[in-house]
Structures are given as C-alpha cells and as structure tokens.
Design a protein around this motif. Structure first.
Motif, PDB file in Angstrom:
ATOM      1  N   TYR A   8       1.337   4.273  -2.646  1.00 21.76           N
ATOM      2  CA  TYR A   8       0.843   5.501  -2.267  1.00 21.76           C
ATOM      3  C   TYR A   8       2.053   6.438  -2.747  1.00 21.76           C
ATOM      4  O   TYR A   8       1.802   7.638  -3.316  1.00 21.76           O
ATOM      5  CB  TYR A   8       0.853   5.498  -0.696  1.00 21.76           C
ATOM      6  N   TRP A   9       3.211   6.063  -2.607  1.00 22.22           N
ATOM      7  CA  TRP A   9       4.362   6.859  -3.030  1.00 22.22           C
ATOM      8  C   TRP A   9       4.465   6.989  -4.525  1.00 22.22           C
ATOM      9  O   TRP A   9       5.052   8.117  -4.935  1.00 22.22           O
ATOM     10  CB  TRP A   9       5.608   6.478  -2.509  1.00 22.22           C
ATOM     11  N   TYR A  31       0.845  -1.253  -0.125  1.00 19.23           N
ATOM     12  CA  TYR A  31       0.176   0.120  -0.033  1.00 19.23           C
ATOM     13  C   TYR A  31       0.774   1.287  -0.093  1.00 19.23           C
ATOM     14  O   TYR A  31       0.613   2.215  -0.798  1.00 19.23           O
ATOM     15  CB  TYR A  31      -0.903   0.040   1.131  1.00 19.23           C
ATOM     16  N   TRP A  32       2.056   1.319   0.743  1.00 20.10           N
ATOM     17  CA  TRP A  32       2.623   2.418   0.908  1.00 20.10           C
ATOM     18  C   TRP A  32       3.613   2.452  -0.206  1.00 20.10           C
ATOM     19  O   TRP A  32       3.841   3.820  -0.957  1.00 20.10           O
ATOM     20  CB  TRP A  32       3.664   2.567   2.136  1.00 20.10           C
ATOM     21  N   SER A  86      -1.779  -1.165  -8.146  1.00 18.01           N
ATOM     22  CA  SER A  86      -3.139  -0.985  -6.882  1.00 18.01           C
ATOM     23  C   SER A  86      -3.560  -2.623  -7.143  1.00 18.01           C
ATOM     24  O   SER A  86      -4.042  -3.035  -6.029  1.00 18.01           O
ATOM     25  CB  SER A  86      -3.958  -0.111  -7.467  1.00 18.01           C
ATOM     26  N   TRP A 117       2.037   6.983  -6.480  1.00 16.45           N
ATOM     27  CA  TRP A 117       0.996   8.053  -6.700  1.00 16.45           C
ATOM     28  C   TRP A 117       1.363   9.363  -6.491  1.00 16.45           C
ATOM     29  O   TRP A 117       1.135  10.440  -7.088  1.00 16.45           O
ATOM     30  CB  TRP A 117      -0.524   7.596  -6.014  1.00 16.45           C
ATOM     31  N   LYS A 118       2.023   9.664  -5.237  1.00 16.28           N
ATOM     32  CA  LYS A 118       2.212  10.846  -4.810  1.00 16.28           C
ATOM     33  C   LYS A 118       3.378  11.642  -5.721  1.00 16.28           C
ATOM     34  O   LYS A 118       3.262  12.644  -6.190  1.00 16.28           O
ATOM     35  CB  LYS A 118       2.843  10.673  -3.328  1.00 16.28           C
ATOM     36  N   TRP A 170       1.108   3.651 -10.257  1.00 18.58           N
ATOM     37  CA  TRP A 170       0.021   3.305  -9.215  1.00 18.58           C
ATOM     38  C   TRP A 170      -1.132   2.576  -9.490  1.00 18.58           C
ATOM     39  O   TRP A 170      -1.627   1.865  -8.868  1.00 18.58           O
ATOM     40  CB  TRP A 170      -0.339   4.411  -8.523  1.00 18.58           C
TER      41      TRP A 170
END
Length: 174
Positions: A113-114, A109-110, A135, A116-117, A131
């Motif tokens: 997340y990164w 997940y992290w 996912s 995506w970020k 991402w």
C-alpha cells in the motif's frame, strides 16, 4: 461444502499454474537476455523482471505445494505419536503457521500500500512501479494463509489434515 472445497482446490491449483507460468517467464527472459547480448544489444531490466518472476513463482507456489505435500514436513515425531497427541500437535502447528502467514500477509499488504501511495519505482533500468511485483507477494501469502486455515479447520473438524502425500516426489529424495 463440496462447492467450497472445489473452489479452494481450484484456487490452490490456479496459483500453482501461475507459479509455473512465472518459471516459464524466467526462462524466456534469460533466453531473451542471452540473445540480446549475442547480438550486441541490451535488454534493460531483464534481470529485474526475472527477479520479479522468481518472487511470483515462489509465493504463488506455496499453497499448491502445501496441498500436494511438497513442503518439507518433519513427520518422524508425528508418526511416533498416537492419534490424540498427533492431532493436538497438528492443530498447534497449523495454528501457528496460519497465524504467521496471516501476520506476514497483513504487513505485506501495508508494505505494498505504501509503495503504491508513494509511487515507488525500481532503482534498476526498468523503473517499474514496485507495488505491481510486490502485490504477488501479498496474493501468494494470502492464498497460503487460506490453505493453512483450511487445513487447521479440517484437523479441528475431521481430525486429520488435507495434505496429500506425493510418494513419487518424495522417492527422489530417498
């Protein structure tokens, strides 16, 4: 409880159906790439998309395969044990597997997340936002963790797991 059971079984079956769709997508992508080559054209990113679909097929199929008994389980030791030690070993195995699946899903997940970020994109011709295909890894890992916890709770409460033995699939390997 029956509603929850039907809901969980529907999640496992739905993930298996999505995995099958990913396999069909791989087939279609490969055929489209072959047709493009034969006609002198290029299908940019086809190999990347096929790779994303393969990862999706793998991760989405894990929970469905577990519930259908299609995972490789070395049950020679389990079959040799009496009821009490077998139950303890299954609790240990499902507990360890659930912990590993939860650990994997948390860090995946992290990872997503990164991606995506920072708006990471694929290095291939497709330049897909990473991402999106990543996912699927998190979703499949979470469904597998759920299936393992489901079986662990079933062993703790009822004394046996919910894995169905698929004798037809197993007969091909013998």
């Amino acid at each position: 409880m029956k509603l929850l059971r039907r809901f969980l079984d529907a999640i496992y079956s739905g993930a298996g159906a999505l995995a099958a769709l990913c396999l069909i997508a791989i087939l279609l992508l490969i055929v489209a790439q072959m047709v493009a080559r034969w006609s002198g054209n290029v299908f940019p990113g086809a190999a990347s998309y096929a790779g994303y679909a393969m990862a999706g097929a793998s991760f989405l199929a894990f929970a469905n395969a577990l519930s259908r008994g299609a995972h490789i389980r070395v049950s020679i030791l389990l079959n040799a044990l009496s009821e009490g030690p077998r139950r303890l070993l299954e609790i240990w195995c499902f507990g360890l597997a659930a912990a590993i699946a939860c650990y994997f899903t948390h860090y995946a997940y992290w990872f997503v997340y990164w991606s995506w970020k920072f708006k990471e994109v694929s290095q291939d011709q497709d330049a897909t936002l990473l991402w999106i295909p990543q996912s699927v890894m998190v979703i499949g890992g979470a469904i597998l963790a759920l299936a393992l916890i489901d079986n662990l709770l079933h062993v703790l409460i009822r004394g046996r797991h919910r894995i169905e033995r698929d004798l037809l699939d197993q007969s091909f390997g013998e």
